[in-house]
Scaffold this motif. Structure first.
Motif, PDB file in Angstrom:
ATOM      1  N   ILE A  68       0.757  -1.076   0.030  1.00  0.00           N
ATOM      2  CA  ILE A  68      -0.104   0.046   0.074  1.00  0.00           C
ATOM      3  C   ILE A  68       0.873   1.318  -0.010  1.00  0.00           C
ATOM      4  O   ILE A  68       0.732   2.208  -0.762  1.00  0.00           O
ATOM      5  CB  ILE A  68      -0.955   0.151   1.241  1.00  0.00           C
ATOM      6  CG1 ILE A  68      -1.818  -1.420   1.026  1.00  0.00           C
ATOM      7  CG2 ILE A  68      -1.783   1.163   1.423  1.00  0.00           C
ATOM      8  CD1 ILE A  68      -2.773  -1.261   0.087  1.00  0.00           C
ATOM      9  N   TYR A  69       2.027   1.220   0.795  1.00  0.00           N
ATOM     10  CA  TYR A  69       2.904   2.418   0.849  1.00  0.00           C
ATOM     11  C   TYR A  69       3.641   2.552  -0.665  1.00  0.00           C
ATOM     12  O   TYR A  69       3.540   3.544  -1.098  1.00  0.00           O
ATOM     13  CB  TYR A  69       3.911   1.843   1.845  1.00  0.00           C
ATOM     14  CG  TYR A  69       5.240   2.813   1.666  1.00  0.00           C
ATOM     15  CD1 TYR A  69       5.279   3.859   2.874  1.00  0.00           C
ATOM     16  CD2 TYR A  69       6.352   2.795   0.825  1.00  0.00           C
ATOM     17  CE1 TYR A  69       6.164   4.867   2.840  1.00  0.00           C
ATOM     18  CE2 TYR A  69       7.336   3.627   0.848  1.00  0.00           C
ATOM     19  CZ  TYR A  69       7.477   4.449   1.887  1.00  0.00           C
ATOM     20  OH  TYR A  69       8.446   5.683   1.963  1.00  0.00           O
ATOM     21  N   LEU A  70       3.892   1.573  -1.292  1.00  0.00           N
ATOM     22  CA  LEU A  70       4.445   1.737  -2.498  1.00  0.00           C
ATOM     23  C   LEU A  70       3.547   2.266  -3.837  1.00  0.00           C
ATOM     24  O   LEU A  70       3.695   2.992  -4.317  1.00  0.00           O
ATOM     25  CB  LEU A  70       4.759   0.169  -2.980  1.00  0.00           C
ATOM     26  CG  LEU A  70       5.529   0.133  -4.623  1.00  0.00           C
ATOM     27  CD1 LEU A  70       6.688   1.125  -4.765  1.00  0.00           C
ATOM     28  CD2 LEU A  70       5.619  -1.338  -4.786  1.00  0.00           C
ATOM     29  N   CYS A  71       2.259   1.703  -3.658  1.00  0.00           N
ATOM     30  CA  CYS A  71       1.051   2.038  -4.543  1.00  0.00           C
ATOM     31  C   CYS A  71       0.984   3.659  -4.151  1.00  0.00           C
ATOM     32  O   CYS A  71       0.470   4.292  -5.087  1.00  0.00           O
ATOM     33  CB  CYS A  71      -0.107   1.339  -4.443  1.00  0.00           C
ATOM     34  SG  CYS A  71       0.136  -0.387  -4.890  1.00  0.00           S
ATOM     35  N   SER A  72       0.762   4.020  -2.945  1.00  0.00           N
ATOM     36  CA  SER A  72       0.274   5.567  -2.506  1.00  0.00           C
ATOM     37  C   SER A  72       1.221   6.451  -3.034  1.00  0.00           C
ATOM     38  O   SER A  72       0.932   7.560  -3.233  1.00  0.00           O
ATOM     39  CB  SER A  72       0.031   5.533  -1.015  1.00  0.00           C
ATOM     40  OG  SER A  72       1.369   5.452  -0.318  1.00  0.00           O
ATOM     41  N   GLY A  73       2.739   6.142  -3.211  1.00  0.00           N
ATOM     42  CA  GLY A  73       3.515   6.964  -3.831  1.00  0.00           C
ATOM     43  C   GLY A  73       3.657   6.975  -5.399  1.00  0.00           C
ATOM     44  O   GLY A  73       3.881   7.820  -6.156  1.00  0.00           O
ATOM     45  N   LEU A  74       3.634   5.599  -5.713  1.00  0.00           N
ATOM     46  CA  LEU A  74       3.852   5.121  -6.997  1.00  0.00           C
ATOM     47  C   LEU A  74       2.644   5.584  -8.062  1.00  0.00           C
ATOM     48  O   LEU A  74       3.022   6.156  -9.478  1.00  0.00           O
ATOM     49  CB  LEU A  74       4.337   3.681  -7.381  1.00  0.00           C
ATOM     50  CG  LEU A  74       4.911   3.343  -8.844  1.00  0.00           C
ATOM     51  CD1 LEU A  74       6.037   4.131  -9.069  1.00  0.00           C
ATOM     52  CD2 LEU A  74       5.025   1.877  -8.678  1.00  0.00           C
ATOM     53  N   LEU A  75       1.647   5.588  -7.642  1.00  0.00           N
ATOM     54  CA  LEU A  75       0.448   5.867  -8.862  1.00  0.00           C
ATOM     55  C   LEU A  75       0.408   7.203  -8.831  1.00  0.00           C
ATOM     56  O   LEU A  75       0.284   7.690 -10.285  1.00  0.00           O
ATOM     57  CB  LEU A  75      -0.699   5.219  -7.900  1.00  0.00           C
ATOM     58  CG  LEU A  75      -0.992   3.635  -8.007  1.00  0.00           C
ATOM     59  CD1 LEU A  75      -2.152   3.372  -7.265  1.00  0.00           C
ATOM     60  CD2 LEU A  75      -1.090   3.122  -9.544  1.00  0.00           C
ATOM     61  N   PRO A  76       0.410   8.005  -7.807  1.00  0.00           N
ATOM     62  CA  PRO A  76       0.335   9.547  -8.187  1.00  0.00           C
ATOM     63  C   PRO A  76       1.623  10.096  -9.037  1.00  0.00           C
ATOM     64  O   PRO A  76       1.549  10.701  -9.828  1.00  0.00           O
ATOM     65  CB  PRO A  76       0.580  10.097  -6.641  1.00  0.00           C
ATOM     66  CG  PRO A  76      -0.059   9.254  -6.073  1.00  0.00           C
ATOM     67  CD  PRO A  76       0.217   7.815  -6.401  1.00  0.00           C
ATOM     68  N   TRP A  77       2.761   9.373  -8.803  1.00  0.00           N
ATOM     69  CA  TRP A  77       4.028   9.672  -9.520  1.00  0.00           C
ATOM     70  C   TRP A  77       3.832   9.398 -11.097  1.00  0.00           C
ATOM     71  O   TRP A  77       4.231  10.101 -11.842  1.00  0.00           O
ATOM     72  CB  TRP A  77       5.144   8.674  -9.011  1.00  0.00           C
ATOM     73  CG  TRP A  77       6.459   9.038 -10.006  1.00  0.00           C
ATOM     74  CD1 TRP A  77       6.589   7.840 -10.829  1.00  0.00           C
ATOM     75  CD2 TRP A  77       7.263  10.103 -10.022  1.00  0.00           C
ATOM     76  NE1 TRP A  77       7.871   8.410 -11.555  1.00  0.00           N
ATOM     77  CE2 TRP A  77       8.185   9.606 -11.113  1.00  0.00           C
ATOM     78  CE3 TRP A  77       7.609  11.207  -9.418  1.00  0.00           C
ATOM     79  CZ2 TRP A  77       9.179  10.608 -11.713  1.00  0.00           C
ATOM     80  CZ3 TRP A  77       8.590  12.044  -9.759  1.00  0.00           C
ATOM     81  CH2 TRP A  77       9.305  11.910 -10.840  1.00  0.00           C
ATOM     82  N   ILE A  78       3.369   8.275 -11.296  1.00  0.00           N
ATOM     83  CA  ILE A  78       3.073   7.888 -12.669  1.00  0.00           C
ATOM     84  C   ILE A  78       2.101   8.981 -13.312  1.00  0.00           C
ATOM     85  O   ILE A  78       2.674   9.352 -14.735  1.00  0.00           O
ATOM     86  CB  ILE A  78       2.330   6.523 -12.831  1.00  0.00           C
ATOM     87  CG1 ILE A  78       2.997   5.336 -12.301  1.00  0.00           C
ATOM     88  CG2 ILE A  78       1.842   6.373 -14.130  1.00  0.00           C
ATOM     89  CD1 ILE A  78       2.541   4.012 -12.146  1.00  0.00           C
TER      90      ILE A  78
END
Length: 261
Positions: A68-78
């Motif tokens: 969840i930590y990864l997705c919460s930063g990676l999705l906005p970054w994309i």
């Protein structure tokens, strides 16, 4: 600049929706891929980092916390990266319209920003649902997430606006930005926890303009906490400065841009 955006808001919205619909034109599922792609990303990351690599988040006992930590930063970054990269080339790609029609240049950058933001909104709704099903924090503090995302995309818009102007005169700008975005991602704690960095690097993370945004994503999504006051101040200030600088550069180069195109 704001007046131009408001005046052409219907044009921006219509073209952003059209872009979203046409991304998968010709495929059997069509627009539904805007839903399935981010959902697949979230599920794959969750499975890999909770069942295969078994990554753990130091501040949490949940097996799914790191995913969840990864997705919460990676999705906005994309979406942030997409806005900047596509926005940088938007004036060149729409040079035909700019040569023949009195359309403000910022309209095309805004169109890209809105399209990416809509895609981001879908991704974050899916992340909310997955997080809720996995027993993560889904409290009232999630209501602050849309505002953080709006500020984040506002930063992307301002940067893309400035870079799109430079790209008209220096055609290598787009290629250089692509490389710099990769570096920027890895100096930001998006796919790793900041605690793994040497202490001297941790102390200077605040210099990175993205740090306040990414930390806010993590606080809300992973820990169910409201961003701190200094984080709000940093995000609002950085976003305003970005948009102001992009608008100022466009104002200075407005006439030359159309001549060069």
């Amino acid at each position: 600049m704001i007046v131009g955006l408001l005046k052409h808001r219907k044009f921006i919205w219509k073209n952003a929706l059209s872009d979203l619909r046409n991304r998968y034109a010709g495929s059997m599922l069509g627009i539904l891929w805007n839903l399935f792609n981010p959902l697949a990303q979230i599920l794959v990351y969750t499975f890999v980092f909770s069942k295969i690599m078994v990554a753990r988040l130091p501040a949490s006992t949940s097996h799914y916390a790191f995913a969840i930590y990864l997705c919460s930063g990676l999705l906005p970054w994309i979406s942030f990266s997409e806005t900047i990269l596509r926005g940088t080339n938007s004036l060149l790609e729409n040079s035909t319209y700019l040569k023949k029609l009195p359309i403000p240049e910022q309209i095309f950058v805004a169109q890209v920003t809105v399209s990416s933001s809509l895609s981001l909104g879908i991704s974050m709704i899916l992340l909310f649902l997955v997080n809720a099903l996995l027993g993560g924090f889904t409290n009232i503090n999630w209501l602050g997430l849309p505002l953080v995302l709006l500020l984040f995309q506002g930063l992307a818009y301002g940067l893309a606006l400035a870079l799109s102007c430079l790209n008209v005169f220096f055609r290598d700008t787009g290629q250089l930005v692509s490389i710099l975005m990769q570096i920027w991602m890895w100096v930001t704690p998006i796919v790793y926890v900041k605690d793994i960095l040497p202490v001297p690097f941790q102390k200077v993370l605040w210099i990175n303009p993205l740090y306040a945004y990414v930390e806010s994503f993590h606080r809300i999504v992973v820990f169910g906490k409201w961003p701190m006051l200094e984080q709000w101040a940093a995000m609002v200030g950085i976003t305003i400065m970005s948009i102001f600088f992009g608008g100022l550069l466009l104002h200075k180069l407005h006439v030359e841009i159309r001549d060069v195109l």
